[in-house]
Design a protein around this motif. Structure first.
Motif, PDB file in Angstrom:
ATOM      1  N   ALA A   1       0.816  -1.208   0.000  1.00 27.24           N
ATOM      2  CA  ALA A   1       0.000   0.000   0.000  1.00 27.24           C
ATOM      3  C   ALA A   1       0.855   1.266   0.000  1.00 27.24           C
ATOM      4  CB  ALA A   1      -0.935   0.001   1.220  1.00 27.24           C
ATOM      5  N   ASP A   2       2.126   1.147   0.321  1.00 23.70           N
ATOM      6  CA  ASP A   2       3.044   2.281   0.371  1.00 23.70           C
ATOM      7  C   ASP A   2       4.210   1.977  -0.570  1.00 23.70           C
ATOM      8  OD1 ASP A   2       5.012   4.130   0.911  1.00 23.70           O
ATOM      9  OD2 ASP A   2       4.857   3.962   3.089  1.00 23.70           O
ATOM     10  N   PRO A   3       4.335   2.706  -1.692  1.00 20.34           N
ATOM     11  CA  PRO A   3       5.405   2.398  -2.642  1.00 20.34           C
ATOM     12  C   PRO A   3       6.802   2.413  -2.034  1.00 20.34           C
ATOM     13  CG  PRO A   3       3.818   3.886  -3.638  1.00 20.34           C
ATOM     14  CD  PRO A   3       3.452   3.779  -2.186  1.00 20.34           C
ATOM     15  N   VAL A   4       7.071   3.348  -1.109  1.00 22.75           N
ATOM     16  CA  VAL A   4       8.397   3.420  -0.508  1.00 22.75           C
ATOM     17  C   VAL A   4       8.637   2.206   0.387  1.00 22.75           C
ATOM     18  CG1 VAL A   4       9.911   4.744   1.012  1.00 22.75           C
ATOM     19  CG2 VAL A   4       8.484   5.936  -0.666  1.00 22.75           C
ATOM     20  N   ALA A   5       7.637   1.844   1.187  1.00 18.17           N
ATOM     21  CA  ALA A   5       7.787   0.666   2.053  1.00 18.17           C
ATOM     22  C   ALA A   5       7.938  -0.598   1.220  1.00 18.17           C
ATOM     23  CB  ALA A   5       6.582   0.548   2.984  1.00 18.17           C
ATOM     24  N   TRP A   6       7.211  -0.659   0.117  1.00 17.67           N
ATOM     25  CA  TRP A   6       7.331  -1.824  -0.766  1.00 17.67           C
ATOM     26  C   TRP A   6       8.731  -1.892  -1.373  1.00 17.67           C
ATOM     27  CZ3 TRP A   6       8.506  -2.695  -5.858  1.00 17.67           C
ATOM     28  CH2 TRP A   6       8.208  -3.975  -6.362  1.00 17.67           C
ATOM     29  N   GLY A   7       9.227  -0.775  -1.883  1.00 16.42           N
ATOM     30  CA  GLY A   7      10.574  -0.747  -2.446  1.00 16.42           C
ATOM     31  C   GLY A   7      11.624  -1.086  -1.408  1.00 16.42           C
ATOM     32  N   ASP A   8      11.426  -0.624  -0.185  1.00 14.45           N
ATOM     33  CA  ASP A   8      12.363  -0.917   0.893  1.00 14.45           C
ATOM     34  C   ASP A   8      12.401  -2.415   1.178  1.00 14.45           C
ATOM     35  OD1 ASP A   8      14.133   0.538   2.783  1.00 14.45           O
ATOM     36  OD2 ASP A   8      12.906  -0.474   4.297  1.00 14.45           O
ATOM     37  N   GLN A   9      11.236  -3.062   1.122  1.00 13.91           N
ATOM     38  CA  GLN A   9      11.161  -4.504   1.360  1.00 13.91           C
ATOM     39  C   GLN A   9      11.895  -5.275   0.262  1.00 13.91           C
ATOM     40  OE1 GLN A   9       9.201  -5.692   4.012  1.00 13.91           O
ATOM     41  NE2 GLN A   9       9.189  -7.892   3.628  1.00 13.91           N
ATOM     42  N   VAL A  10      11.700  -4.864  -0.981  1.00 17.62           N
ATOM     43  CA  VAL A  10      12.348  -5.562  -2.096  1.00 17.62           C
ATOM     44  C   VAL A  10      13.860  -5.357  -2.044  1.00 17.62           C
ATOM     45  CG1 VAL A  10      12.547  -5.674  -4.606  1.00 17.62           C
ATOM     46  CG2 VAL A  10      10.292  -5.485  -3.546  1.00 17.62           C
TER      47      VAL A  10
ATOM     48  N   ILE B   1      14.191  -9.962  -9.577  1.00 16.45           N
ATOM     49  CA  ILE B   1      14.993 -10.226  -8.395  1.00 16.45           C
ATOM     50  C   ILE B   1      14.771 -11.658  -7.909  1.00 16.45           C
ATOM     51  CG2 ILE B   1      15.451  -9.537  -6.016  1.00 16.45           C
ATOM     52  CD1 ILE B   1      16.246  -7.536  -8.339  1.00 16.45           C
ATOM     53  N   GLU B   2      13.535 -12.103  -7.939  1.00 16.33           N
ATOM     54  CA  GLU B   2      13.238 -13.478  -7.523  1.00 16.33           C
ATOM     55  C   GLU B   2      13.964 -14.481  -8.417  1.00 16.33           C
ATOM     56  OE1 GLU B   2       9.305 -15.919  -6.127  1.00 16.33           O
ATOM     57  OE2 GLU B   2       9.122 -14.644  -7.886  1.00 16.33           O
ATOM     58  N   ASP B   3      13.981 -14.212  -9.722  1.00 15.69           N
ATOM     59  CA  ASP B   3      14.694 -15.081 -10.651  1.00 15.69           C
ATOM     60  C   ASP B   3      16.187 -15.094 -10.343  1.00 15.69           C
ATOM     61  OD1 ASP B   3      14.994 -16.592 -13.279  1.00 15.69           O
ATOM     62  OD2 ASP B   3      16.194 -14.816 -13.707  1.00 15.69           O
ATOM     63  N   LEU B   4      16.751 -13.926 -10.073  1.00 16.64           N
ATOM     64  CA  LEU B   4      18.163 -13.850  -9.717  1.00 16.64           C
ATOM     65  C   LEU B   4      18.457 -14.706  -8.479  1.00 16.64           C
ATOM     66  CD1 LEU B   4      21.034 -12.576  -9.787  1.00 16.64           C
ATOM     67  CD2 LEU B   4      20.102 -10.729  -8.379  1.00 16.64           C
ATOM     68  N   LEU B   5      17.637 -14.576  -7.444  1.00 19.56           N
ATOM     69  CA  LEU B   5      17.871 -15.327  -6.212  1.00 19.56           C
ATOM     70  C   LEU B   5      17.727 -16.828  -6.438  1.00 19.56           C
ATOM     71  CD1 LEU B   5      16.088 -13.046  -3.571  1.00 19.56           C
ATOM     72  CD2 LEU B   5      18.531 -13.176  -4.122  1.00 19.56           C
ATOM     73  N   ASN B   6      16.753 -17.220  -7.238  1.00 20.82           N
ATOM     74  CA  ASN B   6      16.570 -18.653  -7.518  1.00 20.82           C
ATOM     75  C   ASN B   6      17.771 -19.220  -8.262  1.00 20.82           C
ATOM     76  OD1 ASN B   6      14.051 -18.989  -6.290  1.00 20.82           O
ATOM     77  ND2 ASN B   6      12.938 -18.383  -8.124  1.00 20.82           N
ATOM     78  N   ARG B   7      18.196 -18.525  -9.315  1.00 19.32           N
ATOM     79  CA  ARG B   7      19.332 -19.023 -10.101  1.00 19.32           C
ATOM     80  C   ARG B   7      20.611 -19.025  -9.274  1.00 19.32           C
ATOM     81  NH1 ARG B   7      20.816 -15.668 -13.631  1.00 19.32           N
ATOM     82  NH2 ARG B   7      19.329 -13.973 -13.371  1.00 19.32           N
ATOM     83  N   THR B   8      20.808 -17.976  -8.512  1.00 21.57           N
ATOM     84  CA  THR B   8      22.028 -17.882  -7.717  1.00 21.57           C
ATOM     85  C   THR B   8      22.041 -18.929  -6.615  1.00 21.57           C
ATOM     86  OG1 THR B   8      22.150 -15.515  -8.181  1.00 21.57           O
ATOM     87  CG2 THR B   8      23.455 -16.335  -6.347  1.00 21.57           C
ATOM     88  N   GLY B   9      20.884 -19.206  -6.024  1.00 25.37           N
ATOM     89  CA  GLY B   9      20.817 -20.227  -4.986  1.00 25.37           C
ATOM     90  C   GLY B   9      21.265 -21.582  -5.500  1.00 25.37           C
ATOM     91  N   THR B  10      20.840 -21.926  -6.704  1.00 24.79           N
ATOM     92  CA  THR B  10      21.258 -23.197  -7.306  1.00 24.79           C
ATOM     93  C   THR B  10      22.766 -23.215  -7.527  1.00 24.79           C
ATOM     94  OG1 THR B  10      19.124 -23.485  -8.400  1.00 24.79           O
ATOM     95  CG2 THR B  10      20.987 -24.690  -9.314  1.00 24.79           C
TER      96      THR B  10
END
Length: 200
Positions: free
Chosen positions: A48-57, A122-131
């Motif tokens: 609901a808050d773009p800044v809070a959302w960006g901070d989470q990502v 970002i999710e794709d990056l984390l998945n590929r890097t985790g492998t």
């Protein structure tokens, strides 16, 4: 800069790390014209808050990049010590990736256009890097310090895997995203990420 380009550190840090074992950001400028955003705005939660959302990502990426940047100190280590420290380091990176993936899930839908593509990249990056991290750590864990040539081969195999770690794909296709850019520019953890991954 618009959105963070989050894979600058991996290509530099990891090869240097393994080489050491074998041997013993950008400025923020928000451009564009303010306009209505077609993305649906969540009415509750982080989104609901773009800044809070960006901070989470950005926090999800920090959970990965902070342990990635904390290279082990091999001073005084023999080959078993190098193995243990490198394996522990890769384990910490893997834990950071898992933490980051959970933080992405908790962030939920983006309140601004381009955000969902950013999050998916970002999710794709984390998945590929985790492998890749898992495969490299397996090489390290199988290295026998009593077999020096074999030990070096295993670490070199790990290095070759780590060299394949790349950037989050698709971020260059986002186009103009002024509201996303502004939210990221104002998010504290995005600033931390930018500083952490800036070229030295």
């Amino acid at each position: 800069m618009a959105t963070p380009r989050p894979a600058r550190a991996a290509r530099v840090l990891l090869p240097a790390l393994v080489a050491a074992a074998l041997l013993g950001g950008c400025s923020t400028t928000v451009t564009g014209t303010a306009a209505p955003d077609p993305a649906p705005r969540p009415t509750e939660g982080v989104g609901a808050d773009p800044v809070a959302w960006g901070d989470q990502v950005c926090g999800a990426l920090l959970s990965y990049y902070q342990p990635l940047s904390a290279r082990p100190d091999y001073a005084g280590a023999d080959l078993p010590g190098i193995k243990d420290r490198l394996s522990g380091y890769l384990g910490n990176v893997r834990t950071g990736i898992d933490t980051g993936k959970q933080q992405l899930a908790d962030a939920g839908a983006s309140p601004v256009s381009g955000g969902d593509q950013f999050r998916t990249s970002i999710e794709d990056l984390l998945n590929r890097t985790g492998t890749t991290i898992d495969e490299a750590r397996a090489d390290v864990d199988q290295a026998d310090p009593n077999d020096v040539p074999g030990f070096q081969e295993r670490l070199q195999a790990a290095e070759e895997k780590l060299r394949t770690i790349g950037a989050a794909e698709g971020l260059d296709q986002l186009g103009a995203t002024p509201r996303l850019d502004k939210a990221i520019a104002e998010a504290p953890r995005c600033g931390e990420l930018d500083a952490l991954t800036a070229p030295s």
